[in-house]
Write a protein that holds these residues in place. Structure first.
Motif, PDB file in Angstrom:
ATOM      1  N   VAL A   1      -8.358  18.384  43.988  1.00 16.75           N
ATOM      2  CA  VAL A   1      -8.185  18.851  42.613  1.00 16.75           C
ATOM      3  C   VAL A   1      -9.529  19.142  41.959  1.00 16.75           C
ATOM      4  O   VAL A   1      -9.719  20.185  41.317  1.00 16.75           O
ATOM      5  N   ARG A   2     -10.467  18.228  42.136  1.00 13.27           N
ATOM      6  CA  ARG A   2     -11.770  18.401  41.486  1.00 13.27           C
ATOM      7  C   ARG A   2     -12.498  19.637  42.018  1.00 13.27           C
ATOM      8  O   ARG A   2     -13.172  20.346  41.267  1.00 13.27           O
ATOM      9  N   GLY A   3     -12.354  19.906  43.316  1.00 11.15           N
ATOM     10  CA  GLY A   3     -13.019  21.068  43.893  1.00 11.15           C
ATOM     11  C   GLY A   3     -12.581  22.362  43.243  1.00 11.15           C
ATOM     12  O   GLY A   3     -13.408  23.210  42.879  1.00 11.15           O
TER      13      GLY A   3
ATOM     14  N   GLU B   1     -11.443   7.476  37.600  1.00  9.65           N
ATOM     15  CA  GLU B   1     -12.807   7.216  38.076  1.00  9.65           C
ATOM     16  C   GLU B   1     -13.308   8.359  38.951  1.00  9.65           C
ATOM     17  O   GLU B   1     -14.465   8.785  38.839  1.00  9.65           O
ATOM     18  N   LYS B   2     -12.446   8.892  39.813  1.00 13.56           N
ATOM     19  CA  LYS B   2     -12.842   9.961  40.734  1.00 13.56           C
ATOM     20  C   LYS B   2     -13.101  11.284  40.016  1.00 13.56           C
ATOM     21  O   LYS B   2     -13.892  12.106  40.497  1.00 13.56           O
ATOM     22  N   LEU B   3     -12.451  11.480  38.868  1.00  9.91           N
ATOM     23  CA  LEU B   3     -12.617  12.742  38.127  1.00  9.91           C
ATOM     24  C   LEU B   3     -13.597  12.602  36.961  1.00  9.91           C
ATOM     25  O   LEU B   3     -13.832  13.570  36.236  1.00  9.91           O
ATOM     26  N   ARG B   4     -14.167  11.409  36.804  1.00 14.13           N
ATOM     27  CA  ARG B   4     -15.066  11.169  35.663  1.00 14.13           C
ATOM     28  C   ARG B   4     -16.222  12.177  35.659  1.00 14.13           C
ATOM     29  O   ARG B   4     -16.851  12.446  36.681  1.00 14.13           O
ATOM     30  N   GLY B   5     -16.479  12.720  34.487  1.00  9.10           N
ATOM     31  CA  GLY B   5     -17.572  13.675  34.331  1.00  9.10           C
ATOM     32  C   GLY B   5     -17.185  15.113  34.578  1.00  9.10           C
ATOM     33  O   GLY B   5     -17.972  16.029  34.294  1.00  9.10           O
ATOM     34  N   SER B   6     -15.972  15.338  35.097  1.00 10.10           N
ATOM     35  CA  SER B   6     -15.557  16.707  35.413  1.00 10.10           C
ATOM     36  C   SER B   6     -14.938  17.412  34.220  1.00 10.10           C
ATOM     37  O   SER B   6     -14.896  18.646  34.162  1.00 10.10           O
TER      38      SER B   6
ATOM     39  N   TRP C   1     -10.994  22.610  40.317  1.00  8.16           N
ATOM     40  CA  TRP C   1     -11.290  22.542  38.889  1.00  8.16           C
ATOM     41  C   TRP C   1     -12.724  23.000  38.618  1.00  8.16           C
ATOM     42  O   TRP C   1     -12.968  23.807  37.703  1.00  8.16           O
ATOM     43  N   GLU C   2     -13.662  22.506  39.401  1.00  6.26           N
ATOM     44  CA  GLU C   2     -15.061  22.876  39.191  1.00  6.26           C
ATOM     45  C   GLU C   2     -15.306  24.356  39.481  1.00  6.26           C
ATOM     46  O   GLU C   2     -16.120  25.001  38.816  1.00  6.26           O
ATOM     47  N   GLN C   3     -14.571  24.921  40.453  1.00  4.49           N
ATOM     48  CA  GLN C   3     -14.675  26.358  40.692  1.00  4.49           C
ATOM     49  C   GLN C   3     -14.126  27.141  39.508  1.00  4.49           C
ATOM     50  O   GLN C   3     -14.683  28.173  39.124  1.00  4.49           O
ATOM     51  N   SER C   4     -13.049  26.662  38.914  1.00  4.22           N
ATOM     52  CA  SER C   4     -12.456  27.366  37.774  1.00  4.22           C
ATOM     53  C   SER C   4     -13.385  27.334  36.564  1.00  4.22           C
ATOM     54  O   SER C   4     -13.418  28.280  35.776  1.00  4.22           O
ATOM     55  N   VAL C   5     -14.120  26.240  36.417  1.00  6.94           N
ATOM     56  CA  VAL C   5     -15.085  26.137  35.317  1.00  6.94           C
ATOM     57  C   VAL C   5     -16.266  27.080  35.552  1.00  6.94           C
ATOM     58  O   VAL C   5     -16.739  27.756  34.628  1.00  6.94           O
ATOM     59  N   ALA C   6     -16.716  27.149  36.804  1.00  5.42           N
ATOM     60  CA  ALA C   6     -17.861  27.995  37.148  1.00  5.42           C
ATOM     61  C   ALA C   6     -17.490  29.477  37.194  1.00  5.42           C
ATOM     62  O   ALA C   6     -18.306  30.342  36.851  1.00  5.42           O
ATOM     63  N   GLU C   7     -16.257  29.786  37.622  1.00  7.05           N
ATOM     64  CA  GLU C   7     -15.817  31.178  37.772  1.00  7.05           C
ATOM     65  C   GLU C   7     -14.441  31.377  37.138  1.00  7.05           C
ATOM     66  O   GLU C   7     -13.461  31.618  37.835  1.00  7.05           O
ATOM     67  N   PRO C   8     -14.343  31.269  35.829  1.00  5.18           N
ATOM     68  CA  PRO C   8     -13.029  31.342  35.177  1.00  5.18           C
ATOM     69  C   PRO C   8     -12.316  32.671  35.357  1.00  5.18           C
ATOM     70  O   PRO C   8     -11.093  32.734  35.254  1.00  5.18           O
ATOM     71  N   ASP C   9     -13.045  33.748  35.621  1.00  3.11           N
ATOM     72  CA  ASP C   9     -12.418  35.049  35.814  1.00  3.11           C
ATOM     73  C   ASP C   9     -11.859  35.209  37.226  1.00  3.11           C
ATOM     74  O   ASP C   9     -11.089  36.138  37.480  1.00  3.11           O
ATOM     75  N   ARG C  10     -12.257  34.318  38.130  1.00  6.46           N
ATOM     76  CA  ARG C  10     -11.795  34.416  39.520  1.00  6.46           C
ATOM     77  C   ARG C  10     -10.808  33.317  39.890  1.00  6.46           C
ATOM     78  O   ARG C  10      -9.886  33.543  40.675  1.00  6.46           O
ATOM     79  N   VAL C  11     -10.997  32.121  39.346  1.00  4.75           N
ATOM     80  CA  VAL C  11     -10.164  30.979  39.710  1.00  4.75           C
ATOM     81  C   VAL C  11      -9.371  30.518  38.488  1.00  4.75           C
ATOM     82  O   VAL C  11      -9.949  30.108  37.479  1.00  4.75           O
ATOM     83  N   LEU C  12      -8.058  30.593  38.593  1.00  2.60           N
ATOM     84  CA  LEU C  12      -7.164  30.161  37.520  1.00  2.60           C
ATOM     85  C   LEU C  12      -6.607  28.785  37.872  1.00  2.60           C
ATOM     86  O   LEU C  12      -5.960  28.622  38.909  1.00  2.60           O
TER      87      LEU C  12
END
Length: 277
Positions: A199-201, A268-273, A203-214
């Motif tokens: 999930v985090r992987g 805990e695993k998603l903290r900071g994301s 999510w972080e791609q969607s934050v970095a590339e919102p026009d490509r990853v929904l």
């Protein structure tokens, strides 16, 4: 494309598996391949994809962790992508007669040691494809070419309960104990797990590339009762193939202690994301 030597491929796969961490506890041993727990044949399938699959810029990839609404997402995406050819309410709509899994082919399933990757090359563009792979295992070029990705996640407690029910239905020789399977899940041991890394992987791609990853949440979309009608109208209600997962079903299966334990681990695993459930 050069002919694949299956004997050589199997020998190479065996050598690869012998180098990977192995863990028992599911219907067969799982291997940890680049941080992701997989069955032996799925490792083989993914390595073949990574070396042979040729992405196209207009590919759209639907990504989910297992038991997170994959069939529903495929049906929804197929209806939207094909709404001009197959209008909502059409008596001949493919979703009325064909399973969404067959309308949107998976990248790694059926296993590519038997069903060659070249079969995906024969599909017309734009291709609508699906996968359970985390972003770290996607074939090279998907990101570089700008292929769009739609990721659907689900409340982790519901994911576990749905996964447990699924294992009970499909594994005739494997009767998973809920408490033991829950402990393994909390350790990150599940097919395509750990869940939180998956999930985090994305999510972080969607934050970095919102026009490509929904990035979508199953629970939010199911709570929006009119979402299907507003974005194309799906004839799935009349399809015997479609089964909607119940939001909050974990409440009838997990104790309060179990729920709190998994909640704390995920938090805990998603903290900071910036991602929460």
């Amino acid at each position: 494309m050069a002919e694949i030597n299956n004997d050589a491929a199997e020998e190479g796969d065996g050598q690869l598996l012998s180098t990977l961490p192995k863990k028992e506890g599911m219907w067969k041993p799982f291997f940890l391949y680049r941080g992701c727990w997989l069955t032996p044949r799925t490792v083989t399938s993914i390595t073949l994809l990574q070396s042979q699959f040729a992405p196209r810029p207009d590919d759209v990839v639907l990504a989910t962790f297992p038991k997170c609404g994959t069939t529903w997402l495929k049906a929804l995406a197929f209806a939207v992508a094909n709404r001009s050819r197959h209008p909502a309410g059409s008596g001949a709509h493919p979703l009325l007669t064909t399973h969404p899994q067959d309308l949107v082919p998976s990248l790694e399933v059926p296993h590519r040691d038997v069903h060659p990757v070249a079969g995906l090359d024969k599909l017309p563009s734009p291709r609508l494809l699906s996968t359970h792979m985390p972003p770290s295992l996607l074939p090279p070029g998907i990101s570089a070419l700008g292929c769009r990705v739609v990721y659907l996640c689900r409340e982790p407690k519901d994911v576990f309960v749905s996964s447990w029910h699924y294992m009970n239905r499909v594994s005739a020789d494997f009767s998973p104990d809920m408490d033991a399977t829950f402990e393994l899940f909390c350790e990150g041991f599940s097919l395509y797990g750990p869940l939180w890394d998956h999930v985090r992987g994305y999510w972080e791609q969607s934050v970095a590339e919102p026009d490509r990853v929904l990035f979508l949440k199953y629970d939010d979309m199911m709570a929006d009762a009119g979402v299907s009608d507003r974005i194309g109208g799906l004839p799935m209600e009349n399809s015997s193939y479609f089964r909607a997962g119940k939001v909050g079903d974990w409440k009838t299966h997990l104790t309060e202690e179990m729920a709190k334990k998994l909640d704390c681990i995920v938090e805990e695993k998603l903290r900071g994301s910036g991602l929460t459930f």
